[in-house]
Scaffold this active site. Structure first.
Site, PDB file in Angstrom:
ATOM      1  N   HIS A   1      44.938  32.209  39.171  1.00  0.00           N
ATOM      2  CA  HIS A   1      44.646  31.499  37.920  1.00  0.00           C
ATOM      3  C   HIS A   1      45.637  31.860  36.825  1.00  0.00           C
ATOM      4  O   HIS A   1      46.239  32.938  36.830  1.00  0.00           O
ATOM      5  CB  HIS A   1      43.225  31.805  37.447  1.00  0.00           C
TER       6      HIS A   1
ATOM      7  N   GLU B   1      37.044  37.016  41.742  1.00  0.00           N
ATOM      8  CA  GLU B   1      37.817  38.230  41.550  1.00  0.00           C
ATOM      9  C   GLU B   1      37.034  39.437  42.068  1.00  0.00           C
ATOM     10  O   GLU B   1      35.805  39.382  42.230  1.00  0.00           O
ATOM     11  CB  GLU B   1      38.125  38.402  40.053  1.00  0.00           C
TER      12      GLU B   1
END
Length: 227
Positions: A8, A86
């Site tokens: 990202h 994550e």
């Protein structure tokens, strides 16, 4: 065949130097521009996809949308799954990295951040910011939702999604894009490439840069490179 990974774009907490993990933060303007540049690069290089996989965190979802829009492929199916989230940074989430190092010592924080199999302190499941209190994880068994992870646990959590979703899609002939996070992508890259426990500590994936993994028709690793 080729598999494309994108971490990202630069997030608000990247900018503030805070531990982020499963906390849901937005992209910065820099992050938006990184995602746009990645999409344009894919378009210029002629990359086309049949399906995209991403996490359930805003910064990855927005990056995925921007990349697909800029590459004129916003219409393709997207699959969002928590297993691509994550790494969970436990009780460190939301803390300033520099201040945490001052409190616990540089060496201890380095171990928490870079050790393959040592996790930071757990986040209390009753904490208002715990994933246990977030409805996007409501259908996941309580004991499966992590309270803290190291990279080893991140790989163990992400691997079933690779085996059940991503790999079968590729073997069926689909061209796959995965937009996720630094550590979930590092974990998958470790598995695909065959990176050792020691070497993975120095394997970094920058924000917004398309990483191409070239595999043979049985998904054996051939090479990797950035566009």
């Amino acid at each position: 065949m080729e598999l494309v990974f994108i971490r990202h774009g630069f997030s608000e907490w990247n900018a503030k130097n805070l531990f982020t993990g499963w906390r849901d933060v937005n992209l910065t303007e820099r992050g938006v521009e990184e995602a746009k540049a990645a999409g344009k690069k894919l378009l210029d290089k002629g990359y086309e996809f049949d399906i995209a996989f991403t996490s359930v965190l805003t910064r990855a979802i927005k990056t995925c949308n921007i990349v697909l829009e800029e590459s004129h492929q916003l219409w393709i199916p997207q699959v969002k799954n928590w297993r691509l989230n994550e790494r969970h940074y436990g009780a460190l989430q939301g803390l300033d990295k520099k201040a945490t190092a001052e409190q616990y010592g540089d060496e201890q924080v380095h171990i928490w951040r870079r050790s393959y199999d040592i996790s930071p302190p757990d986040l209390d499941p009753q904490d208002p910011n715990s994933a246990h209190n977030d409805r996007r994880y409501a259908n996941i068994p309580f004991d499966v939702v992590p309270n803290a992870e190291n990279l080893k646990l991140t790989l163990e959590r992400a691997l079933p999604f690779w085996e059940d979703q991503i790999a079968p899609a590729m073997l069926s002939g689909k061209r796959v894009l995965v937009v996720a996070h630094g550590n979930s992508l590092r974990a998958l890259a470790k598995h695909i490439i065959g990176i050792s426990d020691a070497e993975i500590m120095d394997f970094e994936i920058p924000t917004g840069q398309p990483l191409v993994l070239k595999l043979d028709d049985k998904l054996n690793y051939v090479e990797h490179y950035y566009l």
